[in-house]
Design a protein around this motif. Structure first.
Motif, PDB file in Angstrom:
ATOM      1  N   TYR A   1      -7.805 -61.965  -1.831  1.00  0.00           N
ATOM      2  CA  TYR A   1      -7.740 -61.647  -0.402  1.00  0.00           C
ATOM      3  C   TYR A   1      -9.090 -61.179   0.129  1.00  0.00           C
ATOM      4  CZ  TYR A   1      -2.655 -62.008  -0.403  1.00  0.00           C
ATOM      5  OH  TYR A   1      -1.368 -62.466  -0.490  1.00  0.00           O
ATOM      6  N   VAL A   2      -9.750 -60.294  -0.602  1.00  0.00           N
ATOM      7  CA  VAL A   2     -11.034 -59.756  -0.139  1.00  0.00           C
ATOM      8  C   VAL A   2     -12.107 -60.843  -0.149  1.00  0.00           C
ATOM      9  CG1 VAL A   2     -12.877 -58.120  -0.690  1.00  0.00           C
ATOM     10  CG2 VAL A   2     -10.499 -57.384  -0.792  1.00  0.00           C
ATOM     11  N   PHE A   3     -12.222 -61.568  -1.256  1.00  0.00           N
ATOM     12  CA  PHE A   3     -13.238 -62.612  -1.376  1.00  0.00           C
ATOM     13  C   PHE A   3     -12.985 -63.730  -0.371  1.00  0.00           C
ATOM     14  CE2 PHE A   3     -15.323 -66.249  -3.486  1.00  0.00           C
ATOM     15  CZ  PHE A   3     -16.571 -65.705  -3.714  1.00  0.00           C
ATOM     16  N   GLY A   4     -11.730 -64.098  -0.182  1.00  0.00           N
ATOM     17  CA  GLY A   4     -11.382 -65.131   0.790  1.00  0.00           C
ATOM     18  C   GLY A   4     -11.704 -64.713   2.213  1.00  0.00           C
ATOM     19  N   SER A   5     -11.441 -63.459   2.532  1.00  0.00           N
ATOM     20  CA  SER A   5     -11.751 -62.957   3.876  1.00  0.00           C
ATOM     21  C   SER A   5     -13.251 -62.956   4.131  1.00  0.00           C
ATOM     22  CB  SER A   5     -11.195 -61.545   4.052  1.00  0.00           C
ATOM     23  OG  SER A   5      -9.796 -61.552   3.949  1.00  0.00           O
ATOM     24  N   ILE A   6     -14.008 -62.501   3.138  1.00  0.00           N
ATOM     25  CA  ILE A   6     -15.465 -62.486   3.286  1.00  0.00           C
ATOM     26  C   ILE A   6     -15.994 -63.917   3.430  1.00  0.00           C
ATOM     27  CG2 ILE A   6     -17.629 -61.969   2.067  1.00  0.00           C
ATOM     28  CD1 ILE A   6     -16.142 -59.479   0.917  1.00  0.00           C
ATOM     29  N   SER A   7     -15.445 -64.833   2.652  1.00  0.00           N
ATOM     30  CA  SER A   7     -15.861 -66.235   2.736  1.00  0.00           C
ATOM     31  C   SER A   7     -15.582 -66.804   4.125  1.00  0.00           C
ATOM     32  CB  SER A   7     -15.127 -67.071   1.693  1.00  0.00           C
ATOM     33  OG  SER A   7     -15.385 -66.602   0.399  1.00  0.00           O
ATOM     34  N   ALA A   8     -14.410 -66.496   4.658  1.00  0.00           N
ATOM     35  CA  ALA A   8     -14.050 -66.999   5.988  1.00  0.00           C
ATOM     36  C   ALA A   8     -14.969 -66.418   7.066  1.00  0.00           C
ATOM     37  CB  ALA A   8     -12.597 -66.660   6.294  1.00  0.00           C
ATOM     38  N   ILE A   9     -15.338 -65.165   6.912  1.00  0.00           N
ATOM     39  CA  ILE A   9     -16.247 -64.544   7.887  1.00  0.00           C
ATOM     40  C   ILE A   9     -17.624 -65.198   7.825  1.00  0.00           C
ATOM     41  CG2 ILE A   9     -17.488 -62.399   8.421  1.00  0.00           C
ATOM     42  CD1 ILE A   9     -14.868 -60.915   7.634  1.00  0.00           C
ATOM     43  N   ILE A  10     -18.109 -65.458   6.609  1.00  0.00           N
ATOM     44  CA  ILE A  10     -19.412 -66.122   6.460  1.00  0.00           C
ATOM     45  C   ILE A  10     -19.362 -67.521   7.066  1.00  0.00           C
ATOM     46  CG2 ILE A  10     -21.042 -67.067   4.769  1.00  0.00           C
ATOM     47  CD1 ILE A  10     -20.340 -64.629   2.991  1.00  0.00           C
ATOM     48  N   MET A  11     -18.303 -68.262   6.770  1.00  0.00           N
ATOM     49  CA  MET A  11     -18.168 -69.608   7.320  1.00  0.00           C
ATOM     50  C   MET A  11     -18.078 -69.558   8.846  1.00  0.00           C
ATOM     51  SD  MET A  11     -15.518 -72.632   6.263  1.00  0.00           S
ATOM     52  CE  MET A  11     -14.059 -71.813   6.848  1.00  0.00           C
ATOM     53  N   GLY A  12     -17.352 -68.601   9.367  1.00  0.00           N
ATOM     54  CA  GLY A  12     -17.235 -68.442  10.820  1.00  0.00           C
ATOM     55  C   GLY A  12     -18.554 -68.080  11.473  1.00  0.00           C
ATOM     56  N   ALA A  13     -19.358 -67.273  10.779  1.00  0.00           N
ATOM     57  CA  ALA A  13     -20.671 -66.923  11.327  1.00  0.00           C
ATOM     58  C   ALA A  13     -21.543 -68.172  11.436  1.00  0.00           C
ATOM     59  CB  ALA A  13     -21.349 -65.873  10.447  1.00  0.00           C
ATOM     60  N   GLY A  14     -21.493 -69.006  10.411  1.00  0.00           N
ATOM     61  CA  GLY A  14     -22.252 -70.261  10.465  1.00  0.00           C
ATOM     62  C   GLY A  14     -21.769 -71.163  11.580  1.00  0.00           C
ATOM     63  N   MET A  15     -20.456 -71.251  11.745  1.00  0.00           N
ATOM     64  CA  MET A  15     -19.898 -72.084  12.813  1.00  0.00           C
ATOM     65  C   MET A  15     -20.307 -71.553  14.188  1.00  0.00           C
ATOM     66  SD  MET A  15     -16.109 -72.890  11.305  1.00  0.00           S
ATOM     67  CE  MET A  15     -15.476 -73.266  12.898  1.00  0.00           C
ATOM     68  N   SER A  16     -20.346 -70.242  14.316  1.00  0.00           N
ATOM     69  CA  SER A  16     -20.739 -69.644  15.592  1.00  0.00           C
ATOM     70  C   SER A  16     -22.182 -69.965  15.938  1.00  0.00           C
ATOM     71  CB  SER A  16     -20.553 -68.127  15.536  1.00  0.00           C
ATOM     72  OG  SER A  16     -19.193 -67.810  15.440  1.00  0.00           O
ATOM     73  N   LEU A  17     -23.036 -69.956  14.919  1.00  0.00           N
ATOM     74  CA  LEU A  17     -24.433 -70.308  15.182  1.00  0.00           C
ATOM     75  C   LEU A  17     -24.560 -71.753  15.640  1.00  0.00           C
ATOM     76  CD1 LEU A  17     -26.385 -68.576  12.268  1.00  0.00           C
ATOM     77  CD2 LEU A  17     -26.641 -68.144  14.711  1.00  0.00           C
ATOM     78  N   VAL A  18     -23.770 -72.640  15.052  1.00  0.00           N
ATOM     79  CA  VAL A  18     -23.859 -74.053  15.390  1.00  0.00           C
ATOM     80  C   VAL A  18     -23.247 -74.342  16.758  1.00  0.00           C
ATOM     81  CG1 VAL A  18     -23.044 -76.354  14.732  1.00  0.00           C
ATOM     82  CG2 VAL A  18     -23.944 -74.822  12.996  1.00  0.00           C
ATOM     83  N   MET A  19     -22.137 -73.724  17.061  1.00  0.00           N
ATOM     84  CA  MET A  19     -21.353 -74.119  18.236  1.00  0.00           C
ATOM     85  C   MET A  19     -21.654 -73.319  19.504  1.00  0.00           C
ATOM     86  SD  MET A  19     -17.790 -74.767  16.185  1.00  0.00           S
ATOM     87  CE  MET A  19     -16.809 -74.896  17.634  1.00  0.00           C
ATOM     88  N   THR A  20     -22.373 -72.223  19.393  1.00  0.00           N
ATOM     89  CA  THR A  20     -22.658 -71.409  20.582  1.00  0.00           C
ATOM     90  C   THR A  20     -24.161 -71.219  20.729  1.00  0.00           C
ATOM     91  OG1 THR A  20     -22.522 -69.321  19.355  1.00  0.00           O
ATOM     92  CG2 THR A  20     -20.473 -70.149  20.295  1.00  0.00           C
ATOM     93  N   ASP A  21     -24.525 -70.432  21.712  1.00  0.00           N
ATOM     94  CA  ASP A  21     -25.952 -70.170  21.932  1.00  0.00           C
ATOM     95  C   ASP A  21     -26.378 -68.815  21.363  1.00  0.00           C
ATOM     96  OD1 ASP A  21     -24.597 -68.631  23.701  1.00  0.00           O
ATOM     97  OD2 ASP A  21     -25.925 -69.020  25.394  1.00  0.00           O
ATOM     98  N   ILE A  22     -25.642 -68.317  20.395  1.00  0.00           N
ATOM     99  CA  ILE A  22     -25.991 -67.035  19.764  1.00  0.00           C
ATOM    100  C   ILE A  22     -27.340 -67.141  19.065  1.00  0.00           C
ATOM    101  CG2 ILE A  22     -25.336 -65.408  17.941  1.00  0.00           C
ATOM    102  CD1 ILE A  22     -22.435 -65.921  18.639  1.00  0.00           C
ATOM    103  N   GLY A  23     -27.636 -68.313  18.481  1.00  0.00           N
ATOM    104  CA  GLY A  23     -28.908 -68.510  17.790  1.00  0.00           C
ATOM    105  C   GLY A  23     -30.107 -68.310  18.701  1.00  0.00           C
ATOM    106  N   THR A  24     -30.011 -68.791  19.932  1.00  0.00           N
ATOM    107  CA  THR A  24     -31.127 -68.591  20.863  1.00  0.00           C
ATOM    108  C   THR A  24     -31.205 -67.139  21.301  1.00  0.00           C
ATOM    109  OG1 THR A  24     -29.724 -69.273  22.714  1.00  0.00           O
ATOM    110  CG2 THR A  24     -31.100 -70.961  21.697  1.00  0.00           C
ATOM    111  N   THR A  25     -30.055 -66.495  21.450  1.00  0.00           N
ATOM    112  CA  THR A  25     -30.029 -65.089  21.833  1.00  0.00           C
ATOM    113  C   THR A  25     -30.657 -64.222  20.752  1.00  0.00           C
ATOM    114  OG1 THR A  25     -27.974 -65.494  23.033  1.00  0.00           O
ATOM    115  CG2 THR A  25     -28.542 -63.202  22.605  1.00  0.00           C
ATOM    116  N   LEU A  26     -30.392 -64.563  19.488  1.00  0.00           N
ATOM    117  CA  LEU A  26     -30.940 -63.802  18.369  1.00  0.00           C
ATOM    118  C   LEU A  26     -32.334 -64.264  17.982  1.00  0.00           C
ATOM    119  CD1 LEU A  26     -27.778 -63.649  16.080  1.00  0.00           C
ATOM    120  CD2 LEU A  26     -28.678 -61.838  17.541  1.00  0.00           C
TER     121      LEU A  26
END
Length: 121
Positions: free
Chosen positions: A44-69
């Motif tokens: 559960y813990v490792f899976g949750s952390i993995s999902a958060i990491i994957m979601g962070a990558g998806m957020s960088l690709v799909m939104t403009d957070i990368g330009t903001t950061l």
């Protein structure tokens, strides 16, 4: 309500108030939990952390957070982070099975011994 139904209800209520003496069945349940809980918690813990990491990558690709950061080439960075998260999520199950298998091997003799005694009573 017939007599059997009434007796069943009375017995069910009565068992809630009678003190239980710990026995072999409780020991067997505790051992089973001791085998499964560490593997489940890890998964559960490792899976949750993995999902958060994957979601962070998806957020960088799909939104403009990368330009903001001010991340240069955020599309590539986001894809790499997302793939790392996905890879971690994929290896989660084999690691879980490995932990569970090792714990089963460690406690198998004791669990089988107790279960044999309970089944032969």
């Amino acid at each position: 309500m017939n007599r059997n139904d009434q007796n069943s209800i009375v017995e069910k209520i009565r068992t809630q108030y009678v003190e239980k003496k710990p026995g072999e069945l409780d020991e067997l349940r505790a051992l089973d939990s001791k085998v499964k809980r560490p593997a489940n918690v890890f998964a559960y813990v490792f899976g949750s952390i993995s999902a958060i990491i994957m979601g962070a990558g998806m957020s960088l690709v799909m939104t403009d957070i990368g330009t903001t950061l001010a991340i240069p080439n955020f599309m590539t960075v986001g894809t790499v982070i997302g793939v790392i998260g996905m890879a971690l999520a994929i290896v989660n199950y084999p690691i879980y099975k490995g932990i569970l298998g090792a714990r089963k091997k460690k406690y198998a003799a004791k669990i089988i011994e107790i279960s044999e005694r309970l089944m032969n009573k």
